[in-house]
Design a protein around this motif. Sequence first.
Motif, PDB file in Angstrom:
ATOM      1  N   MET A  37      69.029  -8.671  -0.939  1.00 44.11           N
ATOM      2  CA  MET A  37      69.194  -7.724   0.165  1.00 44.11           C
ATOM      3  C   MET A  37      70.350  -6.761  -0.038  1.00 44.11           C
ATOM      4  O   MET A  37      70.287  -5.596   0.383  1.00 44.11           O
ATOM      5  CB  MET A  37      69.417  -8.488   1.480  1.00 44.11           C
ATOM      6  CG  MET A  37      68.192  -9.215   1.977  1.00 44.11           C
ATOM      7  SD  MET A  37      68.422  -9.788   3.673  1.00 44.11           S
ATOM      8  CE  MET A  37      68.420  -8.226   4.546  1.00 44.11           C
ATOM      9  N   TYR A  38      71.440  -7.246  -0.651  1.00 45.25           N
ATOM     10  CA  TYR A  38      72.650  -6.435  -0.722  1.00 45.25           C
ATOM     11  C   TYR A  38      73.207  -6.305  -2.140  1.00 45.25           C
ATOM     12  O   TYR A  38      74.264  -5.725  -2.321  1.00 45.25           O
ATOM     13  CB  TYR A  38      73.729  -7.048   0.186  1.00 45.25           C
ATOM     14  CG  TYR A  38      73.341  -7.070   1.640  1.00 45.25           C
ATOM     15  CD1 TYR A  38      73.472  -5.931   2.433  1.00 45.25           C
ATOM     16  CD2 TYR A  38      72.831  -8.229   2.228  1.00 45.25           C
ATOM     17  CE1 TYR A  38      73.111  -5.940   3.770  1.00 45.25           C
ATOM     18  CE2 TYR A  38      72.467  -8.247   3.575  1.00 45.25           C
ATOM     19  CZ  TYR A  38      72.610  -7.111   4.336  1.00 45.25           C
ATOM     20  OH  TYR A  38      72.254  -7.122   5.654  1.00 45.25           O
ATOM     21  N   GLY A  39      72.505  -6.830  -3.125  1.00 38.86           N
ATOM     22  CA  GLY A  39      73.030  -6.877  -4.469  1.00 38.86           C
ATOM     23  C   GLY A  39      72.628  -5.725  -5.366  1.00 38.86           C
ATOM     24  O   GLY A  39      72.239  -4.643  -4.905  1.00 38.86           O
ATOM     25  N   PHE A 212      63.388 -11.932 -11.505  1.00 30.50           N
ATOM     26  CA  PHE A 212      62.056 -11.635 -12.010  1.00 30.50           C
ATOM     27  C   PHE A 212      62.071 -10.302 -12.744  1.00 30.50           C
ATOM     28  O   PHE A 212      62.869  -9.428 -12.436  1.00 30.50           O
ATOM     29  CB  PHE A 212      61.034 -11.590 -10.859  1.00 30.50           C
ATOM     30  CG  PHE A 212      61.192 -12.727  -9.897  1.00 30.50           C
ATOM     31  CD1 PHE A 212      60.783 -14.002 -10.254  1.00 30.50           C
ATOM     32  CD2 PHE A 212      61.792 -12.551  -8.663  1.00 30.50           C
ATOM     33  CE1 PHE A 212      60.954 -15.066  -9.390  1.00 30.50           C
ATOM     34  CE2 PHE A 212      61.974 -13.604  -7.795  1.00 30.50           C
ATOM     35  CZ  PHE A 212      61.554 -14.878  -8.156  1.00 30.50           C
ATOM     36  N   THR A 213      61.193 -10.180 -13.685  1.00 30.35           N
ATOM     37  CA  THR A 213      61.030  -8.900 -14.368  1.00 30.35           C
ATOM     38  C   THR A 213      60.037  -8.045 -13.582  1.00 30.35           C
ATOM     39  O   THR A 213      59.262  -8.554 -12.756  1.00 30.35           O
ATOM     40  CB  THR A 213      60.504  -9.098 -15.791  1.00 30.35           C
ATOM     41  OG1 THR A 213      59.166  -9.627 -15.724  1.00 30.35           O
ATOM     42  CG2 THR A 213      61.380 -10.067 -16.572  1.00 30.35           C
ATOM     43  N   ALA A 236      61.104  -7.093  -5.917  1.00 30.58           N
ATOM     44  CA  ALA A 236      61.874  -6.051  -6.597  1.00 30.58           C
ATOM     45  C   ALA A 236      63.374  -6.224  -6.388  1.00 30.58           C
ATOM     46  O   ALA A 236      64.185  -5.818  -7.225  1.00 30.58           O
ATOM     47  CB  ALA A 236      61.434  -4.671  -6.113  1.00 30.58           C
ATOM     48  N   GLY A 237      63.777  -6.834  -5.279  1.00 32.58           N
ATOM     49  CA  GLY A 237      65.194  -7.072  -5.027  1.00 32.58           C
ATOM     50  C   GLY A 237      65.807  -8.108  -5.947  1.00 32.58           C
ATOM     51  O   GLY A 237      67.042  -8.274  -5.966  1.00 32.58           O
ATOM     52  N   TYR A 238      64.962  -8.820  -6.694  1.00 28.49           N
ATOM     53  CA  TYR A 238      65.438  -9.858  -7.610  1.00 28.49           C
ATOM     54  C   TYR A 238      65.358  -9.415  -9.076  1.00 28.49           C
ATOM     55  O   TYR A 238      65.479 -10.252  -9.975  1.00 28.49           O
ATOM     56  CB  TYR A 238      64.605 -11.125  -7.460  1.00 28.49           C
ATOM     57  CG  TYR A 238      64.672 -11.796  -6.113  1.00 28.49           C
ATOM     58  CD1 TYR A 238      65.623 -12.770  -5.847  1.00 28.49           C
ATOM     59  CD2 TYR A 238      63.759 -11.483  -5.102  1.00 28.49           C
ATOM     60  CE1 TYR A 238      65.673 -13.414  -4.620  1.00 28.49           C
ATOM     61  CE2 TYR A 238      63.800 -12.115  -3.870  1.00 28.49           C
ATOM     62  CZ  TYR A 238      64.758 -13.081  -3.633  1.00 28.49           C
ATOM     63  OH  TYR A 238      64.794 -13.708  -2.418  1.00 28.49           O
TER      64      TYR A 238
END
Length: 378
Positions: A37-39, A212-213, A236-238
């Motif tokens: 969320m914030y990274g 994740f890619t 997508a945030g990861y």
Amino acid sequence: MVTQPIPLIPLTIPAVPRHVTAFVNWACNLTCRECWMYGDSAAESTWLAEVKRDQMSVEMWTALVDELAEGNREKVYLTMMGGEPLMHRDAVGLMRIAKTRMPDCNLDMSTNATLLPRFADAIVDSGIDDVYISIDGPSSEVNDPIRGRDAFERAVTGLKSLQEAKARAGHGPNIALNFVVTGMNYTHLVDMVRLTEQLGVEEITIGLSSFFTREEGKGSRPAFEAVTGRPFTSWAGYCNEHQHAELDPKILEEQLDEADRITGVRVLVAPTRYTNREKSRFFAKDWSRIVRETTCVKLWAQTTVLPNGQVISCTTFADTVMGSLGEQTLSEVFHSDTYTRMRQMIREGLQPICYRCCELNMDIDVDPALYDTVTAKG
């Protein structure tokens, strides 16, 4: 040769799950780099701007607690998360409601601890069972570049305030540290275990960071979107591959081995049921070939509720929406056609973004028989 589909054995789904994670808000006062969320990759989650102010209402929380209490004959495990849950306008009130209306439940909260000094005595008085304090390094030098300025000092101060409140009251929650392993801090894993002992904390949970890619995310979209009927983009945030690019599996294995030899602290490293050598490959491209799980039992054992009342099947992915408590009861959502389709899809095979989800096999240890039943091939 035509491969026959695996026959699905009918399972008795409980009226409501015993394990529920409730995101009571999205707001947070830190910007941790691995956070979806914030990274670093948070900008990919463009829809978050619309929901960051959401907070679960007291009325919705109370209704959820009452349904869990009425629908379960066994112990309920309820987790409060955020954002930072202590930024909820009535965080302690939510704790009191849960422990008053469902006194036998196991209520826990995950917090960055920076706000604990304001609430420590009230938290102890609420009856909450466990408080997990997130720290990403054993010192300011390691932690603060990941979690933000002065985050380490503020977290330790918050932890000590809760310990002092427990001492004054003569009772209180179990306190544990929570450490997320990334390429930015993995060489300090043993130091984190030692810090846990130094702080007088008996337990540390160590999670290997979900990431994740883009290929894995895009490859998973068709299956999830076919179930939910909505875009599947929260992965997508990861997309934080860059954070782990220099991680050396051999050093990670050595850190895990040395942590095992420290006897003064309980250490749980997720994903469970793997050797340290296997876990050391978590960040490598061949991890999906190491994973032995063929499905995710959490869909049968646990569910997650968002601040706006949406119920999601996968804690990691906020757009796996199964229904909403604003329109249905939790039982109705948990037994809905959408949830049934999601279970069938995952039971037929994991998707690319499932393999590096740190929660993939957490519930196996809670209920091994459930895993054996779900994965049975008839």
